[in-house]
Design a protein around this motif. Structure first.
Motif, short mmCIF file in Angstrom:
data_model
loop_
_atom_site.label_atom_id
_atom_site.label_comp_id
_atom_site.label_asym_id
_atom_site.label_seq_id
_atom_site.Cartn_x
_atom_site.Cartn_y
_atom_site.Cartn_z
N ARG A 196 -12.40 -17.83 4.87
CA ARG A 196 -13.25 -16.35 3.27
C ARG A 196 -12.51 -14.82 4.05
NH1 ARG A 196 -18.93 -17.34 3.18
NH2 ARG A 196 -18.71 -15.15 1.03
N TRP A 197 -11.93 -14.65 4.80
CA TRP A 197 -11.61 -12.67 5.48
C TRP A 197 -10.72 -13.01 6.18
CZ3 TRP A 197 -10.20 -11.12 9.54
CH2 TRP A 197 -10.59 -11.70 10.80
N TRP A 198 -9.55 -13.96 6.46
CA TRP A 198 -7.85 -14.28 7.38
C TRP A 198 -6.67 -13.64 6.13
CZ3 TRP A 198 -6.92 -13.39 11.62
CH2 TRP A 198 -5.91 -13.24 12.25
N GLY A 199 -6.59 -12.47 5.87
CA GLY A 199 -4.88 -12.24 5.45
C GLY A 199 -5.84 -10.53 4.65
N PRO A 200 -4.65 -10.42 4.00
CA PRO A 200 -5.09 -9.44 2.67
C PRO A 200 -5.31 -9.67 1.73
CG PRO A 200 -2.29 -9.73 3.84
CD PRO A 200 -3.01 -11.00 3.88
N ASN A 201 -6.36 -8.67 0.99
CA ASN A 201 -6.49 -8.51 -0.69
C ASN A 201 -6.13 -9.77 -1.32
OD1 ASN A 201 -8.24 -7.14 0.75
ND2 ASN A 201 -7.33 -5.55 -0.72
N GLY A 202 -6.43 -11.01 -2.08
CA GLY A 202 -5.45 -11.34 -3.18
C GLY A 202 -5.83 -12.64 -2.57
N PHE A 203 -5.23 -13.14 -0.99
CA PHE A 203 -4.60 -14.00 -0.37
C PHE A 203 -5.98 -15.24 0.28
CE2 PHE A 203 -1.42 -11.60 0.12
CZ PHE A 203 0.13 -12.63 0.73
N THR A 204 -5.61 -16.93 0.31
CA THR A 204 -6.91 -17.39 0.32
C THR A 204 -6.29 -18.82 1.18
OG1 THR A 204 -5.81 -19.07 -2.05
CG2 THR A 204 -7.58 -17.51 -2.17
N MET B 171 -1.94 -19.81 4.16
CA MET B 171 -2.09 -18.21 3.42
C MET B 171 -1.50 -18.70 1.67
SD MET B 171 -1.92 -15.47 5.72
CE MET B 171 -2.96 -14.40 5.08
N HIS B 172 -2.44 -18.68 0.75
CA HIS B 172 -1.50 -18.88 -0.48
C HIS B 172 -2.11 -17.16 -1.24
CE1 HIS B 172 -2.80 -23.38 0.40
NE2 HIS B 172 -4.07 -22.55 -0.09
N GLY B 173 -0.42 -16.92 -1.53
CA GLY B 173 -0.47 -15.36 -1.70
C GLY B 173 -1.01 -14.93 -3.33
N PRO B 174 -1.45 -14.42 -3.90
CA PRO B 174 -1.66 -14.07 -5.02
C PRO B 174 -0.64 -13.96 -6.71
CG PRO B 174 -1.91 -11.89 -3.80
CD PRO B 174 -1.74 -12.97 -2.78
N ASN B 175 0.79 -13.93 -5.90
CA ASN B 175 1.86 -13.95 -5.82
C ASN B 175 2.59 -15.70 -6.93
OD1 ASN B 175 2.46 -14.64 -3.70
ND2 ASN B 175 4.37 -13.04 -3.67
N GLY B 176 1.39 -16.63 -6.09
CA GLY B 176 1.66 -17.82 -6.43
C GLY B 176 2.24 -18.60 -5.02
N VAL B 177 2.79 -17.34 -4.26
CA VAL B 177 3.72 -18.37 -2.99
C VAL B 177 3.08 -18.47 -1.20
CG1 VAL B 177 5.35 -17.51 -1.08
CG2 VAL B 177 5.70 -16.64 -3.71
N ASP B 178 2.72 -19.46 -1.50
CA ASP B 178 2.06 -20.44 0.07
C ASP B 178 3.65 -19.56 1.07
OD1 ASP B 178 1.12 -21.54 -1.48
OD2 ASP B 178 1.72 -23.58 -1.27
N TYR B 179 2.26 -19.76 2.41
CA TYR B 179 3.15 -19.11 3.85
C TYR B 179 2.72 -20.38 4.62
CZ TYR B 179 4.19 -14.88 1.18
OH TYR B 179 4.54 -14.13 -0.61
#
Length: 148
Positions: free
Chosen positions: A35-43, A61-69
């Motif tokens: 729930r908290w790992w990663g910067p704002n907007g990441f899931t 990590m799913h970025g707010p830009n739609g990119v998966d990391y």
């Protein structure tokens, strides 16, 4: 809130108004950590979380830009309620030492991120300090919820 930048290292620290046990729980319970790992907007989507020395943590990590990391981490050392050392083996390569200092009902968390390669550090330092602070912000919100 404080951040220090050294040779291939970024160190962030922050005090939280909750006991060390709660902070450690937020770091070691996959449902809470996601729930908290990663910067704002990441899931996050966790695929494996084996909290023991030599255990692996694999997640996306799913970025707010739609990119998966994709991320792959190996746990190096676990000292319950005191320290977690982990090695991020996917790029960029770094080792994190997270310490949890008991301040009599409050907790100081120090997040020391040592990069293995200077070139990766030079790229990551551009966003790392702020991203780590956002991590702390998100963790702080969860800790407020947990302590309510």
């Amino acid at each position: 809130m404080a951040a220090t930048i050294g040779e291939n290292v970024v160190i962030n620290s922050r005090e939280f108004e909750v006991p060390r046990e709660l902070v450690y729980q937020a770091w070691t319970t996959p449902e809470l950590l996601a729930r908290w790992w990663g910067p704002n907007g990441f899931t996050n989507t966790f695929h494996e979380f084996d909290l023991r020395p030599g255990g692996e943590w694999r997640f996306i990590m799913h970025g707010p830009n739609g990119v998966d990391y994709p991320n792959h981490i190996e746990f190096v050392e676990i000292v319950p309620q005191e320290r977690i050392v982990l090695k991020h083996t996917s790029s960029p390569e770094f080792q994190v030492t997270a310490t949890f200092e008991d301040l009599g009902g409050r907790t100081k968390v120090t997040f020391r991120q040592q990069f293995m390669h200077a070139k990766e550090f030079e790229q990551a330092v551009k966003y790392c300090v702020e991203a780590n602070e956002q991590n702390f912000d998100r963790m702080g919100e969860l800790l407020k919820e947990m302590s309510a």
